[in-house]
Design a protein around this motif. Structure first.
Motif, short mmCIF file in Angstrom:
data_model
loop_
_atom_site.label_atom_id
_atom_site.label_comp_id
_atom_site.label_asym_id
_atom_site.label_seq_id
_atom_site.Cartn_x
_atom_site.Cartn_y
_atom_site.Cartn_z
N ASP A 118 0.81 -1.21 0.00
CA ASP A 118 0.00 0.00 0.00
C ASP A 118 0.85 1.27 0.00
OD1 ASP A 118 1.06 -0.12 2.51
OD2 ASP A 118 -0.86 -0.01 3.60
N GLY A 119 2.18 1.13 -0.17
CA GLY A 119 3.06 2.28 -0.24
C GLY A 119 3.73 2.65 1.07
N ALA A 120 3.30 2.06 2.19
CA ALA A 120 3.92 2.37 3.48
C ALA A 120 5.36 1.85 3.52
CB ALA A 120 3.10 1.77 4.62
N CYS A 121 6.18 2.44 4.39
CA CYS A 121 7.58 2.07 4.50
C CYS A 121 7.86 1.48 5.89
CB CYS A 121 8.48 3.30 4.29
SG CYS A 121 8.25 4.12 2.70
N ILE A 122 8.57 0.37 5.91
CA ILE A 122 9.01 -0.23 7.16
C ILE A 122 10.48 -0.58 7.03
CG2 ILE A 122 6.71 -1.18 7.66
CD1 ILE A 122 7.91 -3.94 6.87
N ARG A 123 11.12 -0.91 8.12
CA ARG A 123 12.53 -1.31 8.06
C ARG A 123 12.67 -2.64 7.31
NH1 ARG A 123 15.00 -0.09 14.10
NH2 ARG A 123 14.49 2.13 14.15
N HIS A 124 13.73 -2.76 6.54
CA HIS A 124 13.98 -3.97 5.79
C HIS A 124 14.13 -5.17 6.73
CE1 HIS A 124 14.26 -4.37 1.50
NE2 HIS A 124 14.81 -3.17 1.36
N ALA A 125 14.72 -4.93 7.88
CA ALA A 125 14.97 -6.03 8.81
C ALA A 125 13.68 -6.61 9.37
CB ALA A 125 15.86 -5.56 9.95
N TRP A 126 12.56 -5.89 9.23
CA TRP A 126 11.28 -6.39 9.74
C TRP A 126 10.59 -7.32 8.74
CZ3 TRP A 126 8.89 -1.22 11.94
CH2 TRP A 126 9.69 -0.79 13.02
N ARG A 127 11.10 -7.40 7.53
CA ARG A 127 10.48 -8.27 6.53
C ARG A 127 10.77 -9.73 6.88
NH1 ARG A 127 8.42 -9.62 1.81
NH2 ARG A 127 9.60 -10.88 0.31
N CYS A 128 9.73 -10.54 6.75
CA CYS A 128 9.83 -11.98 6.97
C CYS A 128 10.35 -12.32 8.37
CB CYS A 128 10.72 -12.63 5.90
SG CYS A 128 10.07 -12.48 4.22
N ASP A 129 9.88 -11.57 9.38
CA ASP A 129 10.27 -11.88 10.75
C ASP A 129 9.12 -12.51 11.53
OD1 ASP A 129 8.57 -9.75 11.01
OD2 ASP A 129 9.89 -8.52 12.24
N HIS A 130 8.14 -13.04 10.78
CA HIS A 130 6.97 -13.73 11.35
C HIS A 130 6.07 -12.79 12.14
CE1 HIS A 130 8.72 -17.54 10.10
NE2 HIS A 130 9.84 -17.20 10.71
N SER A 131 6.16 -11.49 11.88
CA SER A 131 5.31 -10.52 12.55
C SER A 131 4.93 -9.45 11.54
CB SER A 131 6.04 -9.88 13.75
OG SER A 131 5.24 -8.86 14.32
N PRO A 132 3.65 -9.40 11.12
CA PRO A 132 3.25 -8.41 10.10
C PRO A 132 3.48 -6.98 10.60
CG PRO A 132 1.56 -10.09 10.38
CD PRO A 132 2.52 -10.27 11.51
N ASP A 133 4.20 -6.20 9.83
CA ASP A 133 4.46 -4.80 10.17
C ASP A 133 3.82 -3.86 9.16
OD1 ASP A 133 6.44 -5.09 12.49
OD2 ASP A 133 7.38 -6.32 10.95
N CYS A 134 3.62 -4.29 7.93
CA CYS A 134 2.91 -3.48 6.95
C CYS A 134 1.41 -3.50 7.28
CB CYS A 134 3.11 -4.04 5.54
SG CYS A 134 4.76 -3.79 4.86
N PRO A 135 0.71 -2.40 7.03
CA PRO A 135 -0.74 -2.39 7.26
C PRO A 135 -1.47 -3.48 6.49
CG PRO A 135 0.07 -0.16 6.95
CD PRO A 135 1.21 -1.08 6.61
N ASP A 136 -0.94 -3.84 5.29
CA ASP A 136 -1.58 -4.87 4.48
C ASP A 136 -0.91 -6.24 4.64
OD1 ASP A 136 0.79 -4.39 3.22
OD2 ASP A 136 -0.07 -3.82 1.29
N LYS A 190 19.85 -15.15 5.49
CA LYS A 190 19.49 -16.25 6.38
C LYS A 190 18.38 -17.07 5.73
CE LYS A 190 19.78 -15.65 10.73
NZ LYS A 190 19.47 -15.29 12.15
N PRO A 191 18.13 -18.29 6.21
CA PRO A 191 17.05 -19.10 5.61
C PRO A 191 15.73 -18.35 5.55
CG PRO A 191 18.35 -20.43 7.11
CD PRO A 191 18.86 -19.02 7.24
N ILE A 192 15.44 -17.56 6.59
CA ILE A 192 14.28 -16.67 6.57
C ILE A 192 14.77 -15.28 6.96
CG2 ILE A 192 12.05 -16.12 7.58
CD1 ILE A 192 11.57 -19.04 8.06
N GLY A 193 14.70 -14.35 6.04
CA GLY A 193 15.15 -12.99 6.31
C GLY A 193 16.65 -12.83 6.15
#
Length: 675
Positions: A166-184, A213-216
């Protein structure tokens, strides 16, 4: 005698031309890089030469400009080159001399300028397939390439951030950390691909090393650096990381040595740096008026009682002059804390609500932030001239100045809260804090350590960084006396602030926030506070508006130019030369300050009057009985405005363009800054 009169009249024109030529040679030299010399010897800005308008009294600035003129839809560069107006204010030096970017809006990082008369455009509007600028420059081929990007591919996120669907920005390190950080929740999509290597995409947003890493993934730093904000590496500063010294810290052979700056001495028992000289004073505004309190005891006095309301305060320590702004009104006053009786003097009538004040004690300037206008402004301390320096801000709330380094700092607490820095001459604008910040409403400088402290109303904490935006640290967090701050100051080893919720003035250790003390209670409806001591405004060599630049002779401050200018009166500058530049006195076009020329001018006037008198005497001698006459004397008064350099005459019909006012957010400016 009649023959003598005729001889004088015949020789007078030749004598006059000779004197005029001699006077022209005695005129002060124009700055060859910045100014154009008219045929009559006066100087005008080079930007005004060959611009189609006469600025020299004799019109010589429009002579020898060539027969070719730029077209209606073209811009004339300072070098006389013609440039399409579509290339104006595109953040690219198309002229080659920078003149096509001089009069542009100061768009902040992450925004795009649509031109000198249009607003700044958010970066995600660039190359999105729609013309948002009137001239379509945001979709130009030179900017977007032959294939227009889709709205999703036009990212306004930083290199260290991941853009959500949806265009929002989050830290790259938060991607694929098993915790949704993007609003969508798009940051947790496609995370089950075993061979996915996030480091291949822009190095994962890491400033140095990216470890898949295997994830993230994880960001890593070299041995002599540390990781901050999950993705950025910065150099290790042993002194700031240890926070052992009040002021100067020397790291040598694995050990640290603490020393004190000039003007301080080290307490032999506590090893703290204490200011020499008179005791420091705490000046604050409240519903009772402007009050002064001694930091050592509980005594205090009221300087100016019965103010219409508390507001931001700043002090010039050299003569104990207090400046303050009325809350909710566009008025700035001053009074002297060293004289009796205390009288309030109106200095300026300004546009909008003043949320912060700061004094430049080197160049004798007053800075303030205007909420409605979204601007940072400057004026001479006597209020004789004022102007906007930075515009387009989103509810600016605080301002601070370091004239010894040539830096101006400010905070804004609107939709995009941040803290920024710029050179005092308006160049090299830099965002210092953009993340993990909600509502910065107060700034203060620790000049011995070269640190900037700020209070975040939204996070209820006091943090600090160095002047490059590095080594960030939270010093004081909410402790019961840090809920709604007014004013922030740094002195010796302590942070001082006022808390409107508890009606108190407090202090704590500036290194770690410990040793909380309540200095004053029952302070009613306070607005701002500042600590006054000579060591907080030390004498020294001005940076003349830009770091590493010290004038050999004088630092000339010009608030009348298109942008605030700090220039040396000589073309040569010497970095870090320990000389104290002075501020040149202003000279209006009708007044000349050069002593030699002034003498010649007086001689010209005297001889002219003598010739006129002799001619009149001769005429009367020939036609009627002689009569006596009296030779009048003339005096020339030097301008009393010390900061304005000579410039072209100001058109009296010119009016300042007012910006659209917005309704102020009182929570944003409830805690004004302190210089």
């Amino acid at each position: 005698m009649g023959h003598l009169g005729r001889i004088v009249l015949l020789l007078a024109p030749h004598f006059w031309l000779h004197i005029r030529g001699a006077a022209a040679h005695s005129l002060p030299a124009c700055n060859q890089q910045l100014e154009f010399r008219c045929n009559d010897g006066s100087c005008v800005s080079r930007l005004n030469a060959c611009d189609g308008h006469v600025h020299c009294a004799d019109g010589s600035d429009e002579h020898h400009c060539g027969h070719s003129r730029c077209g209606k839809d073209e811009f004339t560069c300072r070098s006389r080159r013609c440039l399409s107006t579509n290339l104006l204010c595109n953040a690219v030096d198309d002229c080659g001399d920078g003149s096509d970017e001089v009069s542009c809006n100061n768009c902040s990082t992450g925004t795009f300028s649509c031109g000198p008369t249009e607003a700044c455009l958010l970066a995600n509007k660039i190359c999105d397939g729609q013309n948002d600028c009137k001239d379509g420059r945001d979709e130009a081929w030179v900017l977007c390439g032959s294939v227009q990007a889709s709205p999703q591919s036009s990212s306004a996120c930083a290199a260290s951030e991941f853009q959500c669907g949806d265009g929002a920005c989050i830290r790259h390190a938060w991607r694929c950390d098993h915790s949704p950080d993007c609003p969508d929740g798009s940051d947790e999509e496609n995370c089950d691909i075993s061979d996915q290597d996030e480091c291949r995409d822009n190095n994962g947003g890491c400033s140095h090393y990216c470890l898949d890493k295997p994830i993230g993934f994880l960001c890593r730093c070299p041995d002599d650096m540390k990781l901050v904000e999950d993705s950025r590496c910065e150099e290790v500063d042993v002194c700031l990381d240890s926070d052992l010294c009040d002021q100067l810290c020397i790291h040598r052979n694995g050990s640290l040595t603490c020393e004190c700056q000039e003007g301080y001495h080290m307490d032999p028992l506590t090893r703290e740096c204490k200011a020499k000289g008179n005791e420091a004073q705490l000046v604050f505004s409240s519903s009772k008026g402007i009050q002064v309190k001694n930091l050592i005891n509980t005594e205090y006095k009221v300087l100016v009682p019965h103010l219409p309301g508390p507001g931001p305060v700043a002090v010039l320590a050299s003569n104990l002059t207090v400046y303050w702004a009325q809350q909710g009104r566009g008025s700035i006053y001053r009074t002297s804390a060293a004289e009796n009786p205390k009288e309030a003097v109106l200095v300026l009538k300004v546009q909008g609500l003043v949320s912060g004040l700061a004094v430049d004690w080197i160049h004798q300037l007053l800075y303030w932030t205007s909420v409605e206008a979204g601007s940072i402004n400057a004026a001479l301390l006597d209020g004789s001239l004022q102007r906007q320096l930075i515009t387009g801000l989103d509810r600016p709330s605080a301002v601070a100045v370091d004239p010894l380094q040539g830096f101006l700092f400010w905070a804004q607490c609107g939709n995009t809260p941040k803290i920024e820095r710029v050179n005092q001459d308006g160049h090299d604008r830099m965002a210092l804090v953009t993340g993990l910040i909600r509502q910065p409403v107060a700034l203060s400088l620790d000049m011995p350590r070269r640190l900037l402290y700020w209070f975040d109303q939204g996070m209820r904490s006091i943090s600090r960084i160095n002047m490059e935006g590095q080594h960030r640290k939270i010093v004081v967090e909410s402790n019961g006396y840090l809920d709604r701050m007014f004013g922030l100051a740094v002195f010796e080893g302590f942070l001082y602030w006022g808390d409107e919720a508890t009606h108190s003035i407090c202090r704590a250790n500036k290194l770690n926030g410990r040793n909380l003390q309540v200095l004053m209670s029952n302070v009613t409806l306070s607005g701002d506070m500042v600590i006054v001591h000579s060591v907080l405004q030390p004498k020294g060599a001005s940076a003349c508006g830009r770091p590493e630049t010290v004038c050999q002779h004088e630092c000339v401050v010009d608030l009348m130019s298109e942008r605030s200018q700090f220039n040396c009166d000589s073309q040569q500058t010497t970095p870090n030369q320990p000389q104290i530049p002075s501020i040149s006195r202003s000279v209006p076009p009708s007044t000349l300050s050069d002593p030699t020329f002034a003498g010649i001018l007086c001689l010209i006037i005297f001889l002219s009057m003598l010739l006129v008198g002799m001619a009149s005497w001769w005429w009367r001698e020939e036609l009627r009985p002689s009569r006596s006459f009296t030779l009048q004397s003339f005096s020339f008064k030097e301008s009393q405005n010390p900061l304005i350099t000579q410039g072209p005459p100001v058109d009296p019909n010119t009016t300042l363009v007012k910006e659209t006012l917005i309704r102020p957010d009182l929570d944003c400016v409830a805690a004004p800054t302190v210089s």
